[in-house]
Design a protein around this motif. Structure first.
Motif, short mmCIF file in Angstrom:
data_model
loop_
_atom_site.label_atom_id
_atom_site.label_comp_id
_atom_site.label_asym_id
_atom_site.label_seq_id
_atom_site.Cartn_x
_atom_site.Cartn_y
_atom_site.Cartn_z
N ALA A 198 -9.22 -2.30 -1.05
CA ALA A 198 -8.22 -2.63 -0.03
C ALA A 198 -7.25 -3.72 -0.51
O ALA A 198 -6.74 -4.48 0.30
CB ALA A 198 -8.89 -3.03 1.29
N PHE A 199 -7.00 -3.76 -1.82
CA PHE A 199 -6.19 -4.82 -2.44
C PHE A 199 -6.82 -6.19 -2.22
O PHE A 199 -6.12 -7.20 -2.10
CB PHE A 199 -4.74 -4.79 -1.93
CG PHE A 199 -3.95 -3.61 -2.46
CD1 PHE A 199 -4.20 -2.33 -1.97
CD2 PHE A 199 -2.98 -3.77 -3.44
CE1 PHE A 199 -3.49 -1.23 -2.46
CE2 PHE A 199 -2.27 -2.68 -3.93
CZ PHE A 199 -2.53 -1.41 -3.44
N ILE A 255 -14.49 5.25 -1.27
CA ILE A 255 -13.49 5.55 -0.26
C ILE A 255 -13.19 7.05 -0.29
O ILE A 255 -13.28 7.69 -1.34
CB ILE A 255 -12.24 4.65 -0.53
CG1 ILE A 255 -11.35 4.59 0.68
CG2 ILE A 255 -11.52 5.04 -1.79
CD1 ILE A 255 -10.49 3.35 0.71
N ALA A 307 -14.45 4.74 4.51
CA ALA A 307 -14.78 3.80 3.43
C ALA A 307 -16.20 3.32 3.64
O ALA A 307 -16.61 3.03 4.77
CB ALA A 307 -13.81 2.63 3.45
N MET A 315 -9.71 -0.73 -5.96
CA MET A 315 -8.72 -1.58 -5.30
C MET A 315 -9.36 -2.45 -4.22
O MET A 315 -8.87 -3.53 -3.92
CB MET A 315 -7.61 -0.75 -4.66
CG MET A 315 -6.56 -0.26 -5.63
SD MET A 315 -6.09 -1.51 -6.87
CE MET A 315 -5.17 -2.68 -5.87
N GLY A 342 -12.63 -7.96 5.42
CA GLY A 342 -11.74 -6.90 5.87
C GLY A 342 -11.28 -7.05 7.32
O GLY A 342 -10.32 -6.40 7.72
N PRO A 401 -9.47 -7.33 0.32
CA PRO A 401 -10.36 -7.68 1.44
C PRO A 401 -11.80 -7.20 1.35
O PRO A 401 -12.69 -7.82 1.93
CB PRO A 401 -9.64 -7.04 2.64
CG PRO A 401 -8.19 -7.11 2.25
CD PRO A 401 -8.18 -6.84 0.77
N LYS A 443 -7.52 -12.36 2.92
CA LYS A 443 -8.17 -11.17 2.36
C LYS A 443 -9.67 -11.13 2.64
O LYS A 443 -10.10 -10.52 3.61
CB LYS A 443 -7.87 -11.06 0.86
CG LYS A 443 -6.38 -10.75 0.61
CD LYS A 443 -6.15 -10.26 -0.79
CE LYS A 443 -4.69 -10.02 -1.11
NZ LYS A 443 -4.20 -8.71 -0.65
N ASP A 484 -13.81 3.09 -5.61
CA ASP A 484 -12.54 2.42 -5.30
C ASP A 484 -12.45 1.06 -5.96
O ASP A 484 -13.12 0.11 -5.55
CB ASP A 484 -12.41 2.28 -3.78
CG ASP A 484 -11.18 1.49 -3.37
OD1 ASP A 484 -10.19 1.53 -4.13
OD2 ASP A 484 -11.20 0.86 -2.30
N TYR A 524 -17.40 -2.02 1.85
CA TYR A 524 -16.77 -1.53 3.09
C TYR A 524 -17.83 -1.26 4.15
O TYR A 524 -18.96 -0.89 3.83
CB TYR A 524 -16.06 -0.20 2.83
CG TYR A 524 -14.78 -0.28 2.05
CD1 TYR A 524 -13.66 -0.90 2.57
CD2 TYR A 524 -14.68 0.33 0.79
CE1 TYR A 524 -12.46 -0.93 1.86
CE2 TYR A 524 -13.48 0.31 0.08
CZ TYR A 524 -12.37 -0.32 0.62
OH TYR A 524 -11.20 -0.34 -0.08
N GLU A 581 0.81 -1.22 0.00
CA GLU A 581 0.00 0.00 0.00
C GLU A 581 0.85 1.28 0.00
O GLU A 581 0.31 2.37 0.21
CB GLU A 581 -0.97 -0.03 1.19
CG GLU A 581 -1.99 -1.15 1.04
CD GLU A 581 -3.09 -1.16 2.10
OE1 GLU A 581 -3.10 -0.29 2.98
OE2 GLU A 581 -3.94 -2.06 2.03
#
Lengths: 426, 426
Positions: free
Chosen positions: A62-63, A48, A43, A60, A264, A65, A259, A58, A70, A27
């Protein structure tokens, strides 16, 4: 509201004083572009907000998760209720057994589960279990494939010794011939064969699995009593509701999950078949928070929602809209944008953009119009993303294509990234 | 209410079907005694309730993480508020910078921080940083000292290769002469020297640090440019409010923290001095949940309470009461109970009890009277334990001493434990 990054820059300055490089790991925003925000304030669903108040759709997640959205009210309620009862205690809660029962009932190849905190914990446990099972040493791994950041698997070699990576033989993903060569090199000493469900590496186009390769992985393990390990940390519950290679009718002995397991909340897992259970009982693995009840309660709720909602079909539908829209835009603006991977886990790379300068400029421009897109890492659609979000992304990318065209002569690579990639090759 | 373990036994049976051995790691109750419950329903302050509804005054404190009391309202509120805003996001929150700033302002030797999830993450990062800093290979470690459960440090060798532990040289804790011998063996190739603040190993009496040994660790590192690593994962904020070796005026280059940092929320950290910052910026380490904001918010509140409350003095006061009471009881009942370590981190072992059969029986009996005591692992007093709790423990142990005396001839060792210890020696 005008996009700004004043507070983010201030925080990055403060971070550089008390954190090596100002940030580390996947990150670290200074490896993305100069504009991608490092710090986030909030989020919600598929959106986000950074510390300057800019809102992004978003991509991503959280790459990885963020699977269901969110701050998911039901998942977070399960976690919070459990925090109030007891989270990290002198032993696990009953929820640990329930979670192991639920996972083994959902994942066809799995008869047992062990929980941990990082994806790396699970992949490292898989290596150790394979060696305990076989009494052999060699692990066959696809070259350049990410399995975590422990010394045995980390892609960047600072501070790592050759001995820490001993008895690892590399083959080319999807390439049966190179897999056979690795088997010959192992000369009868194979403990395990590692694979990911598809090729989803950073800086490169993604590649779906060649079923022949997957089957050959299984065969080799059957012939040699080695364990087949499928690393689902990135893919788990994003391609299907079972182990990803069910689609090609290949069942691993061990699979690694992380993940998304608790949407999350921090938990990962090693799942295994009965054949590997005795070996798994002979290894010693643990961590201060591996038995904490709150992430397990969150995982129970996440798995229930995975089973009972259309989250997966939703991510595919939104992913398709995005893929079609981007294909149309890039063709119209005369860009060769290569979209690879499953639509719900897309990678966007520009053909011939070796130093990612086009990708950087394009994602930076889209960012300022409210779309968080990554220039070289695969992305994730979550269950909370809507058709409106797809339209919002496309509005931002329409602006970005025009911007890049107009500013073509001033594009430049990210020197932080170039330095990191050079060090990885060294 | 009568003590019972019906639900616990049912859950253990279910667990054996879906978890290797029914449980793994440091919280596997089958390595404690047959009576110690495996599963817990609730935790509050210094007390814990198992799944059968039995309440215990808990001296394990989750094997460390419970510093200020379970379900601490202020700490948990900080975590829950942050969960509602955003926990695992596409980047960290501003709280990550604030936390690094707070830790470096509290810990004298520390100029920077990196956060992770497991104690093992932090100790492994320390090894890699030391090698990156020096370009050298050898790590000097005290023999039998626990630094986590990764292949390089795990105390049980199932599935582990000799190569994964290459370039590690062992010395005897507190023994300057053996340390010198290790230095000679390293022959100029020292990357780092590892130590714990005191000797706090399972199955053995604890030993406070010999200041001469601590100073010599520092000197060796100064002379060779190696990094001194102090592993505070178990001791952090339990002996003082700064790095533990401040007391003997020895400052490490790197220190590893975990367990208590967020009073049970999952976070650990590597702290370092400026001299090691460049090396720390050259290693690649990361994890899916390392940047999650909720445990960082919980850590901020925990550190504030560490600075502003008398929690530490309270644990020492209660620990003293317990030590004095147990000394009186064991003398009166003619037992040689060896109480070692700091009063707030006590170890209780019976002299000559090689297979722990006396300890097992004594802790099993105390358990049934509401005191959760461990027969071979050090324990922890938390800030929520009261003088009444000390009195409650002593009431239970008074019963236990009498019980053991009466049942002397029927005591027997825990065969699960004996098997595990035999495998560790093999």
């Amino acid at each position: 509201m005008m996009w700004s990054n004043v507070k983010n820059k201030e925080l990055q300055e403060r971070a550089r004083a008390v954190i090596p490089n100002g940030m580390y790991g996947h990150e670290a925003a200074h490896f993305i572009t100069d504009d991608h925000p490092q710090f986030f304030a909030r989020a919600q669903g598929g959106h986000i907000w950074d510390v300057d108040g800019n809102e992004y759709i978003d991509l991503m997640c959280a790459f990885g998760p963020n699977l269901l959205g969110y701050s998911h009210p039901e998942v977070d309620k399960a976690a919070i209720d459990q925090i109030r009862l007891g989270d990290t205690m002198t032993g696990p809660g009953a929820v640990m057994v329930e979670l192991a029962e639920r996972l083994t009932s959902m994942i066809s190849h799995a008869d047992w589960a062990m929980f941990c905190k990082n994806g790396t914990d699970a992949t490292t446990m898989a290596v150790t279990t394979a060696r305990a099972h076989t009494g052999k040493k060699k692990i066959l791994l696809a070259s350049g494939v990410y399995h975590g950041a422990a010394p045995w698997c980390v892609p960047f070699k600072g501070g790592i010794l050759a001995e820490q990576r001993a008895h690892q033989i590399y083959y080319q993903y999807n390439d049966v011939e190179s897999l056979e060569a690795a088997v010959r090199e192992a000369d009868g000493d194979i403990a395990g064969v590692f694979a990911t469900p598809f090729l989803h590496e950073a800086f490169a186009n993604q590649e779906l699995v060649n079923p022949e390769y997957a089957r050959r992985c299984r065969q080799i393990c059957d012939e040699t009593n080695a364990l087949l390990v499928v690393d689902e940390v990135r893919t788990g519950f994003r391609l299907g509701r079972d182990s990803s290679w069910e689609e090609v009718q290949v069942r691993p002995d061990l699979s690694c999950w992380g993940k998304v397991l608790a949407n999350g909340h921090a938990i990962s897992a090693l799942l295994g078949a009965d054949a590997a259970k005795q070996a798994a009982s002979e290894i010693f693995v643990t961590g201060s928070f591996w038995f904490s009840a709150a992430p397990m309660a969150a995982a129970m709720k996440t798995l229930e929602l995975i089973s009972t909602t259309k989250y997966l079909e939703d991510t595919i539908r939104v992913g398709k809209l995005l893929r079609e829209g981007l294909a149309e835009q890039s063709a119209r603006h005369d860009f060769e944008l290569v979209q690879s991977g499953p639509v719900q886990m897309p990678q966007f790379l520009f053909a011939g953009d070796a130093d990612f300068r086009i990708g950087n400029a394009w994602t930076s421009a889209a960012l300022k119009k409210g779309a968080y897109i990554h220039p070289w890492h695969n992305m994730f659609i979550c269950g909370a993303h809507t058709e409106d979000d797809a339209a919002g992304i496309l509005e931002a990318t329409e602006f970005a294509f025009r911007w890049v065209k107009k500013n073509w002569s001033s594009l430049s690579p990210n020197m932080n990234l170039m330095k990191m990639l050079a060090s990885a090759k060294a």
